[in-house]
Scaffold this active site. Structure first.
Site, PDB file in Angstrom:
ATOM      1  N   LYS A 237       5.763  20.838  24.069  1.00  0.00           N
ATOM      2  CA  LYS A 237       5.857  20.287  22.577  1.00  0.00           C
ATOM      3  C   LYS A 237       6.162  22.067  21.621  1.00  0.00           C
ATOM      4  O   LYS A 237       5.759  23.292  22.036  1.00  0.00           O
ATOM      5  CB  LYS A 237       4.271  20.656  22.346  1.00  0.00           C
ATOM      6  CG  LYS A 237       4.195  20.044  20.826  1.00  0.00           C
ATOM      7  CD  LYS A 237       3.234  19.696  20.242  1.00  0.00           C
ATOM      8  CE  LYS A 237       1.850  19.210  19.302  1.00  0.00           C
ATOM      9  NZ  LYS A 237       2.248  19.607  18.507  1.00  0.00           N
ATOM     10  N   PHE A 323      14.719  15.566  20.731  1.00  0.00           N
ATOM     11  CA  PHE A 323      14.363  14.748  20.881  1.00  0.00           C
ATOM     12  C   PHE A 323      15.002  13.645  21.682  1.00  0.00           C
ATOM     13  O   PHE A 323      13.793  12.751  21.849  1.00  0.00           O
ATOM     14  CB  PHE A 323      13.195  15.626  21.726  1.00  0.00           C
ATOM     15  CG  PHE A 323      12.037  15.666  20.431  1.00  0.00           C
ATOM     16  CD1 PHE A 323      11.662  14.242  19.442  1.00  0.00           C
ATOM     17  CD2 PHE A 323      11.740  16.254  19.796  1.00  0.00           C
ATOM     18  CE1 PHE A 323      10.437  14.756  18.560  1.00  0.00           C
ATOM     19  CE2 PHE A 323      10.891  16.827  18.874  1.00  0.00           C
ATOM     20  CZ  PHE A 323      10.128  15.735  18.516  1.00  0.00           C
ATOM     21  N   LYS A 406       0.073  13.953  22.542  1.00  0.00           N
ATOM     22  CA  LYS A 406       0.334  15.292  22.343  1.00  0.00           C
ATOM     23  C   LYS A 406      -0.701  16.055  23.018  1.00  0.00           C
ATOM     24  O   LYS A 406      -1.697  15.938  23.342  1.00  0.00           O
ATOM     25  CB  LYS A 406       0.348  15.582  21.047  1.00  0.00           C
ATOM     26  CG  LYS A 406      -0.053  15.088  19.975  1.00  0.00           C
ATOM     27  CD  LYS A 406      -0.633  15.786  18.859  1.00  0.00           C
ATOM     28  CE  LYS A 406      -1.311  15.126  17.997  1.00  0.00           C
ATOM     29  NZ  LYS A 406      -0.999  15.455  16.751  1.00  0.00           N
TER      30      LYS A 406
HETATM   31  P1  AMP Z   1       0.771  17.632  15.385  1.00  0.00           P
HETATM   32  O1  AMP Z   1       1.610  18.613  15.050  1.00  0.00           O
HETATM   33  O2  AMP Z   1      -0.314  18.386  16.065  1.00  0.00           O
HETATM   34  O3  AMP Z   1       0.784  16.419  14.982  1.00  0.00           O
HETATM   35  O4  AMP Z   1       1.513  17.413  16.656  1.00  0.00           O
HETATM   36  C1  AMP Z   1       2.883  16.081  16.613  1.00  0.00           C
HETATM   37  C2  AMP Z   1       4.477  17.251  16.041  1.00  0.00           C
HETATM   38  O5  AMP Z   1       4.279  17.262  17.283  1.00  0.00           O
HETATM   39  C3  AMP Z   1       5.776  16.367  16.010  1.00  0.00           C
HETATM   40  O6  AMP Z   1       5.199  15.726  14.511  1.00  0.00           O
HETATM   41  C4  AMP Z   1       6.346  17.343  15.783  1.00  0.00           C
HETATM   42  O7  AMP Z   1       6.315  17.938  14.664  1.00  0.00           O
HETATM   43  C5  AMP Z   1       6.028  18.209  17.159  1.00  0.00           C
HETATM   44  N1  AMP Z   1       6.851  19.009  18.185  1.00  0.00           N
HETATM   45  C6  AMP Z   1       7.089  19.553  19.072  1.00  0.00           C
HETATM   46  N2  AMP Z   1       8.118  19.263  19.872  1.00  0.00           N
HETATM   47  C7  AMP Z   1       7.888  18.086  20.437  1.00  0.00           C
HETATM   48  C8  AMP Z   1       8.975  16.827  20.879  1.00  0.00           C
HETATM   49  N3  AMP Z   1       9.343  17.471  22.199  1.00  0.00           N
HETATM   50  N4  AMP Z   1       8.271  15.860  21.156  1.00  0.00           N
HETATM   51  C9  AMP Z   1       7.936  15.249  19.666  1.00  0.00           C
HETATM   52  N5  AMP Z   1       7.263  16.086  19.386  1.00  0.00           N
HETATM   53  C10 AMP Z   1       7.258  17.104  19.189  1.00  0.00           C
END
Ligand code: AMP
Length: 543
Positions: A237, A323, A406
């Site tokens: 992530k 991704f 996540k």
């Molecule tokens: P959050 O911002 O905490 O809601 O986490 C989701 C976000 O993680 C997504 O919207 C992406 O911006 C980010 N992200 C980072 N790496 C990845 C990945 N490998 N696949 C999908 N999302 C990712």
């Protein structure tokens, strides 16, 4: 257009979603298709279809001036009308009432007038066009024209409800109408297809952003692995900025999670344009040096700079880590399972110029232990945690489901939205520096804490003027504001409390950073707060 405006009044007066849909559908059904298509666009609160790049460039000041000319009322009277309604549309109706409108305007005349307004350059020319339009419209119609110009009908009719109304009006499945609208980015064109009984024939229109697929939080290796067993794909992530890339020929555009264009990363255009074919990629723009991601705080310095800076890309280099692949050379891939999209992504990016463009490395989950080890390695690489994705799942735009999980480093922050602001004390006297913020509980926002802003003086001054303009209720010392500004807040722990509506309060909350890339739909939920609280009470610190 009068019937349109009357229907909007009825929709606004109803509090039931199904009733709103029924009213819109019954209005649309008997109309000629072209008229209905225009009305559908206007119902979505826009002058033009979402995919269009055209804008009216008609601001509040210009509307104000036009009404001033037409109504001939003193400014004080206009101000008090505006204050009473808090809405330029409602103010327009009140001030134009009693004035005889010459003839009224039809939907197509309003559509035509919007084209003219968009094409005219300079405020004088626009003002003349707007004056002609509003001068001819009945007061109720003028109200809705102004609302469309300002981009919000405020009748509780979101574009998703317009999709349902179209489905209802023409006897088509709502899911097909929704999909057609997602692909075309044009609710009017969607209506035309639905009315012809053929929503499946919708084709992707590039260069209008599609909703992003979102993830659900998990908190342990066993939870992460347990969801899909061996049928999960793990990726790091990355802590950057989510971006959707559209590319056709030489043309490349990046869109942010709020579906706005991202214009700060010029050096990515050429490497993306060099990739073969026409495509839409989903990924993350990450600060990147020596083969690893930079902390988000570094990348953040590149945000908000619209004009190319020669040095910045050297100081803070970026990489687009892809991704997902949503569309390739005429084929929409979103319905394919990830296990089929992923090889196509890798194949497409094989020719990419590293480090500007790369595919996020992915590996299969084999066990909870391996998932834990992958998580640890992701943190060692400086990333935020792990994403775990169901290999059999399609790409579902705009949805937060359990097909993407996540798992972040133990939680110490929450994403919240500012709901109220207060003037500060001492050095912060005269500026709005105390923020009350909320998390989501279903459709509602519930307050959970208040923090003295940890922002810089410049940022506070900037947001003071922003909040003054976006006040919903001025209570003197305190102002209820439109919930728009998303913050990431850190805290020591969560306590039960009656002080806020959520039933919880954060202890020692502090603002870590602004999250301009997020909307209130993306903030954390009360459920997450509840879980953090429970975890604490069984003795584990939240980290
Ligand atoms: P959050 O911002 O905490 O809601 O986490 C989701 C976000 O993680 C997504 O919207 C992406 O911006 C980010 N992200 C980072 N790496 C990845 C990945 N490998 N696949 C999908 N999302 C990712």
């Amino acid at each position: 257009m009068l019937r349109f405006a009357q229907t909007c009044e009825a929709i606004g007066a109803s509090t039931r979603k199904n009733e709103k849909i029924r009213l819109a559908a019954e209005y649309l059904r008997p109309l000629e298709i072209d008229e209905a298509a225009r009305a559908a666009v206007f119902f979505s609160g826009r002058p033009f279809a979402r995919r269009e790049e055209r804008v009216l460039s008609v601001g509040g000041a210009l509307i104000w001036q036009t009404i001033f000319r037409l109504a001939g009322r003193p400014p004080g009277e206009m101000e008090s009308s505006y204050r009473r309604h808090g809405d330029l549309g409602a103010m327009t109706e009140e001030l134009l009432r009693g004035r005889s409108a010459s003839g009224g305007v039809s939907l197509s005349e309003v559509a035509q007038a919007f084209e003219t307004l968009a094409a005219r350059r300079g405020p004088e020319q626009k003002l003349a066009a707007l004056e002609t339009l509003l001068g001819r419209a009945e007061p109720l119609v003028a109200k809705y024209i102004v609302k469309i110009i300002t981009g919000d009908l405020r009748i509780g009719l979101k574009e998703s409800l317009v999709e349902e109304a179209i489905a209802h009006a023409y006897g088509q499945p709502a899911s097909k109408v929704r999909r057609a609208n997602m692909l075309t980015g044009d609710i009017g064109a969607t209506l035309v297809l639905a009315a012809a009984g053929d929503p499946d024939s919708a084709r992707m229109n590039l260069f209008h952003p599609i909703g992003f697929m979102l993830a659900t939080t998990v908190e342990s290796a066993s939870e992460a692995f347990g969801e899909f067993g061996g049928a999960g794909l793990m990726e790091d992530k990355y802590d950057g900025i989510r971006a959707q890339v559209h590319k056709s020929g030489e043309k490349v555009k990046l869109f942010s999670r709020t579906l706005d264009e991202l214009v700060e990363f010029h050096e990515l255009y050429a490497p993306l344009a060099e990739l073969p074919g026409e495509f839409i990629l989903d990924g993350e723009v990450v600060g990147w040096r020596d083969g690893r991601a930079l902390p988000f705080t570094e990348l953040q310095q590149r945000l908000g700079r619209k004009t190319p800076d020669l040095w910045l890309p050297l100081e803070i280099p970026v990489s687009f880590v892809a991704f997902d692949l949503l569309y390739l050379d005429g084929a929409t891939l979103m319905d394919l399972p990830l296990s089929e999209r992923r090889p196509k992504l890798e194949q497409l990016l094989a020719a990419g110029t590293a480090p500007f463009v790369q595919a996020a490395p992915a590996s299969r989950c084999a066990s909870a232990e391996e998932t834990q080890a992958a998580f640890n390695r992701a943190l060692e690489r400086g990333n935020e945690g792990l994403m775990i994705k169901a290999t059999d799942a399609p790409y579902t735009p705009g949805r937060r489901g359990r097909k993407w999980l996540k798992w972040k480093q133990p939680l110490a922050t929450l994403d919240v939205v500012v709901t109220a602001v207060e003037f500060g004390h001492g050095r912060r006297h005269g500026v709005l520096s105390d923020y009350t913020f909320a998390v989501r509980s279903g459709d509602r926002l519930v307050n959970i804490g208040k923090a003295y802003s940890g922002l810089t003086d410049k940022e506070i001054a900037e947001y003071t003027s922003y909040f003054l303009e976006h006040t919903v209720d001025d209570q003197g010392f305190r102002r209820i504001v439109e919930p728009a500004l998303v913050l990431e807040v850190a805290f020591n722990n969560v306590q039960r409390s009656n002080r806020h509506e959520s039933g919880y309060a954060l202890r020692f909350p502090r603002i870590v950073r602004l999250r301009p890339d997020k909307t209130p739909a993306d903030i954390d939920t009360l459920e997450t707060v509840r879980r953090i609280h429970e975890r604490q009470t069984v003795g584990n610190s939240p980290g």
